[in-house]
Design a protein around this motif. Sequence first.
Motif, PDB file in Angstrom:
ATOM      1  N   THR A  64       0.852  -1.195   0.000  1.00 36.48           N
ATOM      2  CA  THR A  64       0.000   0.000   0.000  1.00 36.48           C
ATOM      3  C   THR A  64       0.884   1.239   0.000  1.00 36.48           C
ATOM      4  OG1 THR A  64      -1.710  -1.204   1.192  1.00 36.48           O
ATOM      5  CG2 THR A  64      -1.878   1.199   1.178  1.00 36.48           C
ATOM      6  N   ARG A  65       0.852   1.970  -1.095  1.00 40.77           N
ATOM      7  CA  ARG A  65       1.665   3.187  -1.266  1.00 40.77           C
ATOM      8  C   ARG A  65       0.763   4.406  -1.181  1.00 40.77           C
ATOM      9  NH1 ARG A  65       5.430   0.690   0.176  1.00 40.77           N
ATOM     10  NH2 ARG A  65       6.624  -0.661  -1.168  1.00 40.77           N
ATOM     11  N   LEU A  66       0.942   5.180  -0.122  1.00 37.28           N
ATOM     12  CA  LEU A  66       0.095   6.345   0.115  1.00 37.28           C
ATOM     13  C   LEU A  66       0.933   7.532   0.543  1.00 37.28           C
ATOM     14  CD1 LEU A  66      -2.551   4.551   2.357  1.00 37.28           C
ATOM     15  CD2 LEU A  66      -2.824   5.138  -0.055  1.00 37.28           C
ATOM     16  N   SER A  67       0.420   8.713   0.303  1.00 37.69           N
ATOM     17  CA  SER A  67       1.010   9.922   0.855  1.00 37.69           C
ATOM     18  C   SER A  67       0.718   9.912   2.348  1.00 37.69           C
ATOM     19  CB  SER A  67       0.369  11.151   0.203  1.00 37.69           C
ATOM     20  OG  SER A  67       0.775  12.318   0.870  1.00 37.69           O
ATOM     21  N   ASP A  68       1.550  10.587   3.127  1.00 37.90           N
ATOM     22  CA  ASP A  68       1.300  10.627   4.565  1.00 37.90           C
ATOM     23  C   ASP A  68       0.401  11.790   4.966  1.00 37.90           C
ATOM     24  OD1 ASP A  68       3.071  12.715   4.211  1.00 37.90           O
ATOM     25  OD2 ASP A  68       4.359  12.175   5.878  1.00 37.90           O
ATOM     26  N   GLN A  69      -0.117  12.535   3.968  1.00 42.58           N
ATOM     27  CA  GLN A  69      -1.013  13.635   4.303  1.00 42.58           C
ATOM     28  C   GLN A  69      -1.945  13.972   3.148  1.00 42.58           C
ATOM     29  OE1 GLN A  69       1.453  17.032   5.170  1.00 42.58           O
ATOM     30  NE2 GLN A  69       1.660  17.603   3.044  1.00 42.58           N
ATOM     31  N   ILE A  70      -3.060  14.606   3.513  1.00 42.94           N
ATOM     32  CA  ILE A  70      -3.964  15.197   2.541  1.00 42.94           C
ATOM     33  C   ILE A  70      -4.009  16.688   2.839  1.00 42.94           C
ATOM     34  CG2 ILE A  70      -5.346  13.169   2.026  1.00 42.94           C
ATOM     35  CD1 ILE A  70      -7.387  14.109   4.112  1.00 42.94           C
ATOM     36  N   THR A  86      -6.180  17.295  -2.069  1.00 43.50           N
ATOM     37  CA  THR A  86      -5.485  16.073  -2.476  1.00 43.50           C
ATOM     38  C   THR A  86      -6.013  14.902  -1.657  1.00 43.50           C
ATOM     39  OG1 THR A  86      -3.707  16.358  -0.850  1.00 43.50           O
ATOM     40  CG2 THR A  86      -3.366  17.339  -3.043  1.00 43.50           C
ATOM     41  N   THR A  87      -5.750  13.694  -2.155  1.00 44.44           N
ATOM     42  CA  THR A  87      -6.111  12.480  -1.428  1.00 44.44           C
ATOM     43  C   THR A  87      -4.840  11.719  -1.070  1.00 44.44           C
ATOM     44  OG1 THR A  87      -6.304  11.178  -3.458  1.00 44.44           O
ATOM     45  CG2 THR A  87      -8.323  12.269  -2.652  1.00 44.44           C
ATOM     46  N   PHE A  88      -4.986  10.701  -0.220  1.00 45.78           N
ATOM     47  CA  PHE A  88      -3.830   9.902   0.186  1.00 45.78           C
ATOM     48  C   PHE A  88      -3.223   9.142  -0.986  1.00 45.78           C
ATOM     49  CE2 PHE A  88      -5.984  10.331   4.346  1.00 45.78           C
ATOM     50  CZ  PHE A  88      -4.941  10.925   5.033  1.00 45.78           C
ATOM     51  N   GLY A 105      -2.676  10.435  -3.818  1.00 45.73           N
ATOM     52  CA  GLY A 105      -1.981  11.410  -4.657  1.00 45.73           C
ATOM     53  C   GLY A 105      -2.865  12.125  -5.653  1.00 45.73           C
ATOM     54  N   GLY A 106      -4.158  11.848  -5.637  1.00 43.63           N
ATOM     55  CA  GLY A 106      -5.074  12.519  -6.555  1.00 43.63           C
ATOM     56  C   GLY A 106      -5.217  13.995  -6.216  1.00 43.63           C
ATOM     57  N   LYS A 107      -5.432  14.809  -7.259  1.00 45.43           N
ATOM     58  CA  LYS A 107      -5.649  16.246  -7.094  1.00 45.43           C
ATOM     59  C   LYS A 107      -7.031  16.565  -7.632  1.00 45.43           C
ATOM     60  CE  LYS A 107      -0.776  17.262  -7.333  1.00 45.43           C
ATOM     61  NZ  LYS A 107       0.303  17.963  -7.971  1.00 45.43           N
ATOM     62  N   TYR A 108      -7.852  17.166  -6.776  1.00 46.30           N
ATOM     63  CA  TYR A 108      -9.254  17.390  -7.093  1.00 46.30           C
ATOM     64  C   TYR A 108      -9.662  18.833  -6.844  1.00 46.30           C
ATOM     65  CZ  TYR A 108      -9.420  12.304  -6.833  1.00 46.30           C
ATOM     66  OH  TYR A 108      -9.200  10.970  -7.039  1.00 46.30           O
ATOM     67  N   ARG A 109     -10.857  19.159  -7.373  1.00 52.80           N
ATOM     68  CA  ARG A 109     -11.453  20.469  -7.100  1.00 52.80           C
ATOM     69  C   ARG A 109     -12.936  20.276  -6.834  1.00 52.80           C
ATOM     70  NH1 ARG A 109     -14.133  24.296 -10.022  1.00 52.80           N
ATOM     71  NH2 ARG A 109     -13.702  23.261 -11.995  1.00 52.80           N
ATOM     72  N   PHE A 110     -13.351  20.695  -5.656  1.00 50.10           N
ATOM     73  CA  PHE A 110     -14.753  20.685  -5.270  1.00 50.10           C
ATOM     74  C   PHE A 110     -15.394  21.940  -5.859  1.00 50.10           C
ATOM     75  CE2 PHE A 110     -18.057  22.196  -2.368  1.00 50.10           C
ATOM     76  CZ  PHE A 110     -18.868  21.091  -2.273  1.00 50.10           C
ATOM     77  N   ALA A 111     -16.529  21.766  -6.578  1.00 52.08           N
ATOM     78  CA  ALA A 111     -17.152  22.905  -7.258  1.00 52.08           C
ATOM     79  C   ALA A 111     -18.619  23.072  -6.887  1.00 52.08           C
ATOM     80  CB  ALA A 111     -16.987  22.752  -8.762  1.00 52.08           C
ATOM     81  N   GLY A 112     -19.008  22.651  -5.693  1.00 49.96           N
ATOM     82  CA  GLY A 112     -20.366  22.890  -5.215  1.00 49.96           C
ATOM     83  C   GLY A 112     -21.383  21.877  -5.698  1.00 49.96           C
ATOM     84  N   LEU A 113     -22.638  22.235  -5.539  1.00 47.92           N
ATOM     85  CA  LEU A 113     -23.742  21.347  -5.886  1.00 47.92           C
ATOM     86  C   LEU A 113     -23.767  21.023  -7.377  1.00 47.92           C
ATOM     87  CD1 LEU A 113     -26.627  22.868  -3.738  1.00 47.92           C
ATOM     88  CD2 LEU A 113     -25.595  20.608  -3.466  1.00 47.92           C
ATOM     89  N   ALA A 114     -24.113  19.779  -7.661  1.00 51.62           N
ATOM     90  CA  ALA A 114     -24.246  19.356  -9.056  1.00 51.62           C
ATOM     91  C   ALA A 114     -25.524  19.934  -9.648  1.00 51.62           C
ATOM     92  CB  ALA A 114     -24.271  17.834  -9.137  1.00 51.62           C
ATOM     93  N   ASN A 115     -25.489  20.202 -10.936  1.00 52.42           N
ATOM     94  CA  ASN A 115     -26.658  20.655 -11.694  1.00 52.42           C
ATOM     95  C   ASN A 115     -27.254  19.458 -12.413  1.00 52.42           C
ATOM     96  OD1 ASN A 115     -26.083  23.417 -11.096  1.00 52.42           O
ATOM     97  ND2 ASN A 115     -24.489  23.342 -12.657  1.00 52.42           N
ATOM     98  N   PHE A 146     -12.737  15.651   1.153  1.00 48.68           N
ATOM     99  CA  PHE A 146     -13.029  17.079   1.175  1.00 48.68           C
ATOM    100  C   PHE A 146     -13.792  17.462   2.437  1.00 48.68           C
ATOM    101  CE2 PHE A 146     -15.611  20.826   0.151  1.00 48.68           C
ATOM    102  CZ  PHE A 146     -14.584  21.725  -0.140  1.00 48.68           C
ATOM    103  N   ARG A 147     -14.757  16.651   2.837  1.00 49.39           N
ATOM    104  CA  ARG A 147     -15.529  16.936   4.056  1.00 49.39           C
ATOM    105  C   ARG A 147     -14.640  16.960   5.297  1.00 49.39           C
ATOM    106  NH1 ARG A 147     -20.047  13.220   2.020  1.00 49.39           N
ATOM    107  NH2 ARG A 147     -21.579  14.718   1.270  1.00 49.39           N
ATOM    108  N   ALA A 148     -13.644  16.099   5.350  1.00 53.50           N
ATOM    109  CA  ALA A 148     -12.738  16.077   6.503  1.00 53.50           C
ATOM    110  C   ALA A 148     -11.879  17.344   6.541  1.00 53.50           C
ATOM    111  CB  ALA A 148     -11.852  14.835   6.460  1.00 53.50           C
ATOM    112  N   LEU A 149     -11.430  17.793   5.369  1.00 54.26           N
ATOM    113  CA  LEU A 149     -10.577  18.981   5.289  1.00 54.26           C
ATOM    114  C   LEU A 149     -11.375  20.283   5.435  1.00 54.26           C
ATOM    115  CD1 LEU A 149      -8.425  17.762   2.295  1.00 54.26           C
ATOM    116  CD2 LEU A 149      -7.536  18.214   4.611  1.00 54.26           C
ATOM    117  N   CYS A 150     -12.564  20.300   4.865  1.00 56.23           N
ATOM    118  CA  CYS A 150     -13.373  21.535   4.794  1.00 56.23           C
ATOM    119  C   CYS A 150     -14.791  21.235   5.279  1.00 56.23           C
ATOM    120  CB  CYS A 150     -13.406  22.043   3.358  1.00 56.23           C
ATOM    121  SG  CYS A 150     -11.766  22.342   2.655  1.00 56.23           S
TER     122      CYS A 150
END
Length: 157
Positions: free
Chosen positions: A82-88, A98-100, A102-112, A145-149
């Motif tokens: 299991t290869r993971l980053s040690d932080q998000i 980011t996720t453990f 290594g993914g990079k994401y952008r939260f953009a609010g409610l879906a339409n 995202f919920r954990a971070l924000c």
Amino acid sequence: MMIRALIPPVVLALSVLPANAAGKIAYGSRAGMEVTVTSVSGIGTTNAVIKAAHTRQNARSYCTDYVQNNSKKCIDDALRETRLSDQITGNCKTGTFTTFNGGKYRFAGLANASDDVSGSYRIFEDGKILDGSSASGYPVAIETFRALCPGQAIKEF
């Protein structure tokens, strides 16, 4: 006020994590795919950070709950493979995180309705919207995202 001053900052910060996290955060969608939180800082800000470790107990949970194999070999293999980053990290103002894995994401609010996604929120990876499925990584991304924000994306039913 005096009692709050006696509580270690990490305990206060962990209280903003989802109630079911209990000091653990998922890195994948399968049972037992979780890491143990070691520290948090800046939750809900432009510099949110959650540090974690993939522990022997985490590997045991994965082997027991998903693989259905509680052997020492399974646990050792899970720890080694299991290869993971040690932080998000997250910027709650811009919605980037980011996720453990290594993914990079952008939260953009409610879906339409025009977004054609099954999730309640729009989350982008490399400019492409996640469709809400487990295969797209949406469940792990939204919980990260919920954990971070906290408070920016309410729980889905």
